[in-house]
Design an enzyme around this catalytic site. Structure first.
Site, PDB file in Angstrom:
ATOM      1  N   LYS A 112       0.832  -1.204   0.000  1.00 42.21           N
ATOM      2  CA  LYS A 112       0.000   0.000   0.000  1.00 42.21           C
ATOM      3  C   LYS A 112       0.866   1.252   0.000  1.00 42.21           C
ATOM      4  CE  LYS A 112      -1.638   2.344   3.351  1.00 42.21           C
ATOM      5  NZ  LYS A 112      -2.254   2.869   4.578  1.00 42.21           N
ATOM      6  N   ASP A 130      -6.543   0.718   1.312  1.00 42.24           N
ATOM      7  CA  ASP A 130      -6.549   0.872   2.767  1.00 42.24           C
ATOM      8  C   ASP A 130      -7.893   0.379   3.300  1.00 42.24           C
ATOM      9  OD1 ASP A 130      -8.350   2.827   2.068  1.00 42.24           O
ATOM     10  OD2 ASP A 130      -7.337   4.447   3.132  1.00 42.24           O
TER      11      ASP A 130
END
Length: 205
Positions: A112, A130
């Site tokens: 991420k 997320d």
């Protein structure tokens, strides 16, 4: 769905404050399990003290901790920041590399983080997953996966590549402002008419 997001959030962009790829990398590592607001409150003093990787590489974790104490998991993050700065200096001349695998290899930086940094600093096409993006992807019927990497793959298969970065930011804003986990504000949602889970909270499945 893309049209609705663009109408709601035409200027959706990264809400972390940064001026350089290095600042974005540090802010993104700090943002794990923390709000962008708390990170943005801490980073001005941190960057004043350590403006680049060379400066941060000279710091010990206990030197960094006072600047980020109000951010969750600050001790582990201070250790990661010291480590990633040293690797940036040792391996990349103090610069954040424009390379996915190289960023993932840095302490505290996973998939991420690499997607956020490369997409916002270097224009790399990516959807960083997320908690907001994952929740909305499942709620809107875009993915049935709980693994962020699999959610990412599902989303990238559904939307044009040149919209991936926008989708990431648009979904995050929608999750923060309308499609809340516990009590989504479906009455204010332009996607309510085609959302498969109108009025359904995470607790209800």
């Amino acid at each position: 769905m893309l049209a609705a997001l663009q109408e709601l959030y035409p200027d959706a962009a990264c809400e972390l404050d940064f001026r350089t790829p290095f600042e974005l990398l540090v802010a993104t590592v700090l943002s794990a399990q923390a709000t962008d607001v708390s990170v943005n409150a801490a980073t001005p003093a941190l960057f004043a003290a350590y403006p680049d990787a060379f400066a941060l590489a000279q710091a010990e974790p206990e030197d960094i901790e006072p600047y980020i104490r109000r951010i969750g998991l600050y001790r582990a993050k201070a250790k990661n920041l010291a480590g990633l700065a040293r690797l940036l200096v040792e391996r990349h001349g103090g610069e954040v590399p424009n390379d996915f695998d190289a960023v993932v290899a840095l302490p505290g930086a996973g998939r991420k983080t690499a997607n956020v940094v490369l997409s916002n600093a270097y224009g790399y096409p990516a959807i960083a997953v997320d908690t907001h993006v994952g929740r909305l992807a499942r709620r809107l019927g875009l993915s049935t996966q709980t693994n962020p990497d699999k959610v990412e793959a599902d989303l990238e298969g559904l939307f044009p590549k040149d919209k991936w970065v926008y989708m990431h930011h648009g979904l995050i804003l929608h999750g923060r402002r309308v499609c809340f986990a516990r009590k989504p504000n479906c009455g204010a949602c332009l996607m309510a008419e085609f959302c498969p889970k109108v009025g359904v909270t995470d607790a209800q499945g």
